[in-house]
Scaffold this active site. Sequence first.
Site, short mmCIF file in Angstrom:
data_model
loop_
_atom_site.label_atom_id
_atom_site.label_comp_id
_atom_site.label_asym_id
_atom_site.label_seq_id
_atom_site.Cartn_x
_atom_site.Cartn_y
_atom_site.Cartn_z
NE ARG A 290 37.17 8.40 1.05
CZ ARG A 290 38.32 9.05 0.94
NH1 ARG A 290 38.35 10.36 1.09
NH2 ARG A 290 39.45 8.40 0.71
CG ASP A 291 32.67 3.44 -4.44
OD1 ASP A 291 31.79 4.16 -4.95
OD2 ASP A 291 33.35 2.63 -5.11
CB ILE A 292 27.69 3.15 0.34
CG1 ILE A 292 28.52 2.97 1.62
CG2 ILE A 292 26.37 2.40 0.43
CD1 ILE A 292 28.77 1.54 2.02
#
Length: 439
Positions: A290-292
Amino acid sequence: MSIFSSMYECERKLGHATELQDPQSVSLCPLTERRPNKARRACFLRNMDPNFGGILLTISKKHYQVIGKLLESLTVSLSRHVLLKSAINRIYRVDGTQIFDLDDIFDGDIIVCCCKKEAFLDVGYKMNKSYVQLLGSIMRMNEKFNGNENNFLSNITTDQLPESITLYIAISRLMSQTKWSAIFEGYGRAKGNLAYIVKMVDKQHMNVRTNNTYSEIAILRKLQSHENIIDLFYTVEQSKYDYIVAERLNCDLLNLLISNPAFDEKFVQRIMIDVAKGLEYIHSSQIIHRDIKLENLLVQLKTQTDLQSLDISVVKIGDFGLATYYEGRDLYQWCGTPHYMAPELVSYAGYDFRVDCWSLGVSLYFLLCNQLPYGNDCSKQEEVLDSIQKDFHSIPSEYVSSLSIEAQHLINSLLDKSRLCRISATEIRKHPFLQIRHE
């Protein structure tokens, strides 16, 4: 007097039920922060009825002193729209968790109502589009509320780190700081050439930020067997803070891109091979990152101190602060970095693993085109999110002739606005762009 007629008078006085129409598929909505003393909005569905859009009620102890009063009102309201075999006597979240008290209802909850002698069944409930939009507004308000909180980790000094860390690591500097975490750089006292990062996390803030699903330490431990996931050395868990001691690599991809404004395809292919392997492993472990983004893709160089040397040893995925377990149901929590958010996340349409694939597509576009595909020139978050929802990416004209067909195809496959058509992490690994043999 029948139970329905007696309940009608109750509903007439309360006046909170609103019918929802035009249903939209939904699996499971995450829970926003619980605030028992404030009014909370929830959608109530009928057990075993997958097509009923639900009714919306505003819940507060001022109107419903006990859960029995709420059940009575639900009986009256639902009986107007669906068939009830008897009065409603139990309610469950769509994940099957039974609710026993008004304080257990969250703002933005989706709740299934059961009559007597009915077993709760998950039949793939549908929910009204307008309720999804309302849920989105609730989440955004919570984000603003959280964003206005005091900076929990302001004025942090190395003296506040526990002895179990400073005894073994000499902290050299504070690298970065947010309202929920502080990251320090340090070196091993026994072996001064071994570099570490120490991440200090305010657990209360992260639990609010992630709807009580903050699992960074557990997730890092689970993923430790893979070469493209950052190495975890040890953790210190206290009542207020968690401390994560991990390996320190040379830089992240954003810093490397700033130092080298032009990456050729061969170099980007090398990066993507490592990241795709790491992402495939994360997803196979039933975890969504969820935070690439470029800042969370960490690089170890063969030449230790020269950021202009593009001789990479390995690329690893780091920062699992927003990562969560995926249990087969769509997620709705709004989180991540705006420029990298997938359209289904922005619009609260429900998301799964492929939000990470979209974010990787944004990263790939950035690496090859030296700009962001959406909201590149936008300074306000609202403008960025609007661009993601309304605009369509294109390869800049100056790069069209220089980028291979395979590279352009991978970008387009990752930035497909339909998550069902977007390629998966496993498909990325097999994509022709990662198979090209460069001379």
